[in-house]
Write a protein that holds these residues in place. Sequence first.
Motif, PDB file in Angstrom:
ATOM      1  N   UNK A  74      -7.546   3.694 -14.239  1.00  0.00           N
ATOM      2  CA  UNK A  74      -6.447   4.667 -14.320  1.00  0.00           C
ATOM      3  C   UNK A  74      -5.273   4.124 -13.512  1.00  0.00           C
ATOM      4  N   UNK A  75      -4.396   3.427 -14.173  1.00  0.00           N
ATOM      5  CA  UNK A  75      -3.237   2.833 -13.505  1.00  0.00           C
ATOM      6  C   UNK A  75      -2.211   2.442 -14.550  1.00  0.00           C
ATOM      7  N   UNK A  76      -1.039   2.052 -14.081  1.00  0.00           N
ATOM      8  CA  UNK A  76       0.033   1.593 -14.958  1.00  0.00           C
ATOM      9  C   UNK A  76       0.305   0.132 -14.639  1.00  0.00           C
ATOM     10  N   UNK A  77       0.009  -0.793 -15.566  1.00  0.00           N
ATOM     11  CA  UNK A  77       0.224  -2.214 -15.267  1.00  0.00           C
ATOM     12  C   UNK A  77       1.700  -2.548 -15.192  1.00  0.00           C
ATOM     13  N   UNK A  78       2.069  -3.314 -14.186  1.00  0.00           N
ATOM     14  CA  UNK A  78       3.434  -3.801 -14.009  1.00  0.00           C
ATOM     15  C   UNK A  78       3.378  -5.312 -13.841  1.00  0.00           C
ATOM     16  N   UNK A  79       4.553  -5.942 -14.034  1.00  0.00           N
ATOM     17  CA  UNK A  79       4.597  -7.399 -13.960  1.00  0.00           C
ATOM     18  C   UNK A  79       4.231  -7.904 -12.563  1.00  0.00           C
ATOM     19  N   UNK A  80       4.769  -7.273 -11.529  1.00  0.00           N
ATOM     20  CA  UNK A  80       4.539  -7.755 -10.181  1.00  0.00           C
ATOM     21  C   UNK A  80       3.187  -7.295  -9.637  1.00  0.00           C
ATOM     22  N   UNK A  81       2.834  -6.052  -9.886  1.00  0.00           N
ATOM     23  CA  UNK A  81       1.562  -5.525  -9.410  1.00  0.00           C
ATOM     24  C   UNK A  81       1.280  -4.222 -10.152  1.00  0.00           C
ATOM     25  N   UNK A  82       0.003  -3.820 -10.116  1.00  0.00           N
ATOM     26  CA  UNK A  82      -0.360  -2.560 -10.750  1.00  0.00           C
ATOM     27  C   UNK A  82       0.205  -1.394  -9.939  1.00  0.00           C
ATOM     28  N   UNK A  83       0.476  -0.294 -10.632  1.00  0.00           N
ATOM     29  CA  UNK A  83       1.003   0.885  -9.956  1.00  0.00           C
ATOM     30  C   UNK A  83       0.259   2.119 -10.425  1.00  0.00           C
ATOM     31  N   UNK A  84       0.257   3.146  -9.593  1.00  0.00           N
ATOM     32  CA  UNK A  84      -0.217   4.462  -9.999  1.00  0.00           C
ATOM     33  C   UNK A  84       1.007   5.322 -10.256  1.00  0.00           C
ATOM     34  N   UNK A  85       1.161   5.769 -11.489  1.00  0.00           N
ATOM     35  CA  UNK A  85       2.289   6.629 -11.829  1.00  0.00           C
ATOM     36  C   UNK A  85       1.952   8.062 -11.458  1.00  0.00           C
ATOM     37  N   UNK A  86       2.935   8.947 -11.558  1.00  0.00           N
ATOM     38  CA  UNK A  86       2.690  10.365 -11.289  1.00  0.00           C
ATOM     39  C   UNK A  86       1.664  10.925 -12.264  1.00  0.00           C
ATOM     40  N   UNK A  87       1.721  10.464 -13.514  1.00  0.00           N
ATOM     41  CA  UNK A  87       0.721  10.909 -14.492  1.00  0.00           C
ATOM     42  C   UNK A  87      -0.671  10.422 -14.113  1.00  0.00           C
ATOM     43  N   UNK A  88      -0.756   9.194 -13.598  1.00  0.00           N
ATOM     44  CA  UNK A  88      -2.050   8.646 -13.178  1.00  0.00           C
ATOM     45  C   UNK A  88      -2.662   9.487 -12.060  1.00  0.00           C
ATOM     46  N   UNK A  89      -1.859   9.822 -11.046  1.00  0.00           N
ATOM     47  CA  UNK A  89      -2.436  10.579  -9.932  1.00  0.00           C
ATOM     48  C   UNK A  89      -2.749  12.012 -10.338  1.00  0.00           C
ATOM     49  N   UNK A  90      -2.015  12.540 -11.307  1.00  0.00           N
ATOM     50  CA  UNK A  90      -2.335  13.878 -11.798  1.00  0.00           C
ATOM     51  C   UNK A  90      -3.691  13.857 -12.503  1.00  0.00           C
ATOM     52  N   UNK A  91      -3.946  12.785 -13.248  1.00  0.00           N
ATOM     53  CA  UNK A  91      -5.248  12.629 -13.907  1.00  0.00           C
ATOM     54  C   UNK A  91      -6.370  12.597 -12.876  1.00  0.00           C
ATOM     55  N   UNK A  92      -6.178  11.816 -11.796  1.00  0.00           N
ATOM     56  CA  UNK A  92      -7.199  11.726 -10.752  1.00  0.00           C
ATOM     57  C   UNK A  92      -7.393  13.066 -10.046  1.00  0.00           C
ATOM     58  N   UNK A  93      -6.279  13.731  -9.766  1.00  0.00           N
ATOM     59  CA  UNK A  93      -6.385  15.029  -9.082  1.00  0.00           C
ATOM     60  C   UNK A  93      -7.086  16.056  -9.962  1.00  0.00           C
ATOM     61  N   UNK A  94      -6.787  16.049 -11.246  1.00  0.00           N
ATOM     62  CA  UNK A  94      -7.430  16.998 -12.159  1.00  0.00           C
ATOM     63  C   UNK A  94      -8.942  16.764 -12.225  1.00  0.00           C
ATOM     64  N   UNK A  95      -9.352  15.499 -12.175  1.00  0.00           N
ATOM     65  CA  UNK A  95     -10.786  15.197 -12.187  1.00  0.00           C
ATOM     66  C   UNK A  95     -11.469  15.814 -10.969  1.00  0.00           C
ATOM     67  N   UNK A  96     -10.801  15.698  -9.802  1.00  0.00           N
ATOM     68  CA  UNK A  96     -11.370  16.325  -8.599  1.00  0.00           C
ATOM     69  C   UNK A  96     -11.332  17.849  -8.718  1.00  0.00           C
ATOM     70  N   UNK A  97     -10.231  18.376  -9.134  1.00  0.00           N
ATOM     71  CA  UNK A  97     -10.046  19.823  -9.157  1.00  0.00           C
ATOM     72  C   UNK A  97     -11.023  20.508 -10.114  1.00  0.00           C
ATOM     73  N   UNK A  98     -11.308  19.837 -11.225  1.00  0.00           N
ATOM     74  CA  UNK A  98     -12.250  20.413 -12.201  1.00  0.00           C
ATOM     75  C   UNK A  98     -13.692  20.327 -11.707  1.00  0.00           C
ATOM     76  N   UNK A  99     -13.991  19.345 -10.874  1.00  0.00           N
ATOM     77  CA  UNK A  99     -15.287  19.176 -10.234  1.00  0.00           C
ATOM     78  C   UNK A  99     -16.455  19.311 -11.222  1.00  0.00           C
ATOM     79  N   UNK A 100     -16.349  18.496 -12.267  1.00  0.00           N
ATOM     80  CA  UNK A 100     -17.401  18.495 -13.275  1.00  0.00           C
ATOM     81  C   UNK A 100     -17.561  17.096 -13.848  1.00  0.00           C
ATOM     82  N   UNK A 101     -18.709  16.818 -14.447  1.00  0.00           N
ATOM     83  CA  UNK A 101     -18.970  15.480 -14.981  1.00  0.00           C
ATOM     84  C   UNK A 101     -18.042  15.169 -16.153  1.00  0.00           C
ATOM     85  N   UNK A 102     -17.529  13.946 -16.173  1.00  0.00           N
ATOM     86  CA  UNK A 102     -16.736  13.446 -17.290  1.00  0.00           C
ATOM     87  C   UNK A 102     -17.213  12.025 -17.578  1.00  0.00           C
ATOM     88  N   UNK A 103     -17.667  11.793 -18.786  1.00  0.00           N
ATOM     89  CA  UNK A 103     -18.179  10.466 -19.154  1.00  0.00           C
ATOM     90  C   UNK A 103     -17.118   9.409 -18.890  1.00  0.00           C
TER      91      UNK A 103
END
Length: 805
Positions: A709-738
Amino acid sequence: MLGAIIGDLVGSRFEWNNIKTKDFDFLTYKCFVTDDSIMALALAKAILESAPDYSNLSQKSVEYMQSIGRNYPDCGYGIAFSEWVFSDDPHPYNSFGNGAAMRVSAAGFAAGSLEEAKLLSRKMTEVTHNHPEGLKGAEATAVAIYMARTGSSILEIRDYIEQHYYPLSFTLDGIRPTYRFNETCQDTVPQALMAFFESTSFEDAIRNAISIGGDSDTLAAICGGVAEAYYGIPADIRKHALTFLDERLLQILIEFENKYPPVMERHTRNVSVPVKRDETRKVSGEDRATLIENAVQAAEEDVQSTEADAEETTSKKLFNHLFEACNILRGPINQDEYKSYVTPILFFKRISDVYDEEYADALAFSGGDVEYAEAEEMHSFVIPNGCHWEDVRKVTKDVGKAIVNAMTGIEKANPDTLSGVFSSFDDATWTDKNKLSDERLKNLIEHMSSIRVGNKDYSADIMGDSYEFLIKKFADLSKKNAGEFYTPRTIVKLMVNLLDPQPGETVYDPACGTGGMLIEAIRHMHNDRLAYGRIYGQENNLSTSAIARMNLYLHGAKDVQVKQGDTLRNPLFLDRGRIKTFDCVLANPPFGMAKWGSAQFESDQYGRNLWGCPTDSNADFAWLQHMVKSMDPKNGRCAVVLPQGVLFHSGKEGEMRKQLVLSDKLEAVITLASGVFYSTGVSACILYLNNKKSHTHKGRICLIDGSEIYTPKRAQNELSLNNIQTLYDLYNNYTDVIERCKIVTLKDVEDDGFDLSVKRYIERKKQETIPPAVVRQNYFAALEAVRAAETKMRKLLIEGGYVHE
């Protein structure tokens, strides 16, 4: 695109009548369109009509340069190019003339990446200018336009041009007396780009280019394309310039701008701000008069629709001005040292400008009472006599000494609030004239004097965000140690979201770096007054702790406590001899820190060795235990970034991890993609601990695999706001996701030897099983195809006489 045309128009009347000054009428009736504009628009048309992958761009370039160019036989073509335009069989003629660069601006505006800008430039140029110097000049121009259009600062663009194309060891003032007409790329493109690098606005860039003489229209066309991409074009200049184009050329320009929206230049708070046209706004018209009328109307609407100031844009433009101070320091000052000079000089200017605002307000309030306006209680900080910015600005000799004396005087006059904020930058050698001459320092002072940075000029948010951009750029320049003082802000935001600090709660960062995590926590609380006085940080590095204090102040957070010292050896936040506890604890401590004081920690007087003492080669678990000890027993939460080794290392770390799991404080583990942190290739993770787990979370841990879960960039990988929202939602839902998330029990982890490697637990998609018979069939089919291809190739080689039977 239009910027290059304006440069051509303004320079047209000076090509054979050079003017060695910037003082001239800009656009007048004497200006006219030359081959520079006509060919630039021909190539713009080629881009518009080429295939999506630009595979036929070279062919289209020839087609439109000839079909459009033949309508203007007297526009100023060179002899060789004129023959090419009217040839029935045109071929490149090994030229390195500056025509390659003057007409390539469309490539920079249309390109979707730096590499694509280079590709478009080559395809458009090699049909005529196939000499390496011709190709290089065009590519440098297209690259500069692309970088300017996509947010690079002048310094970044200059660095790239110097590194990949031309040395730029000259100034316009230095070459102006001797520079003469020259039609080569190598003696035109660097000079045109320097005219941009020394500019302060679109119009100033064009004036710079023309003021050195030479091939004026081409110099200004090259410079104008880059200046438009960086500054935008003032609406009044844009509207005037459109009237010089006939219907054919105007139609191409509008068609190009409808696809690649133009940029207006607007001045806000003494800073030039580019305003991009709304992509939904299109211009059309059946004839020239209607086209011009509608284009003028669109330009006016572009500016009117952005009267409400865009804070992010303003912040970035202010950052660019601040960062360009580095341009003055380049040479004698290494890029790793920029922050040690630009940071204190900015803070010095800010303090002085705020003081002036407060003085003016007090003077007005008191009806002109100078004594009242000068009273200490009227000001945020005391500025002693001779220590104001304007005092230093008047100095012409020993400027470095004057700067040091002023900064030292301000520190001494404000011991409770500013002690050490300037002197902490002990690697800044202001008084060494072998590194920083009086002239260079005067240039730096004047550059910073060109804008005011008081509270009324820039809000704390805008000022702080600009400084955040600056800190990030220092990190970009100094990746070898950047991780020590800069954490990517989206990762900080994710950690703060996990902690969810509320107004009135205390927040503590034991390795606060430049203060970014504390600032994000304050923002999360919407700058609520209840946050004041409840923000704490400790930082070991002397200058970095000073930066943190400045950063927090520039963001408007004055009532905070940031202390300087070694947190593991000497924690400075204590409560009656014990470690002070906080509601929210967060940090990105140094990874794998060695020689950190394990002997002292083993018998720690504060009881921080809850689960044991790590070896002196790696302090990761020492940081973690310090933070756990700093959590409020009832309500404390903790978010910490650590290398993923803490999840699976054995030995002492394995035993401490066991105690961590059994404590049932660990609520979530989030592994992050590799390459998202500066200065380290180590993959990191976020541990989230909670002393007040909800009933449904007790005895369980949420394991999240964020490695993909990241956004590839030329210089280095980055976490976009959408990426961190995805990670936060996974924690907030607190349920298994394949493939993404698994909720495990403490028993699950115990059964697996207390290993927390996230991938061990994540459920994967079932892989399709291909029967062995099908695999064999596919293999033999492929083998047969290879043999058939070899037979066909051999037959063709024999028929062509390349091999014999």
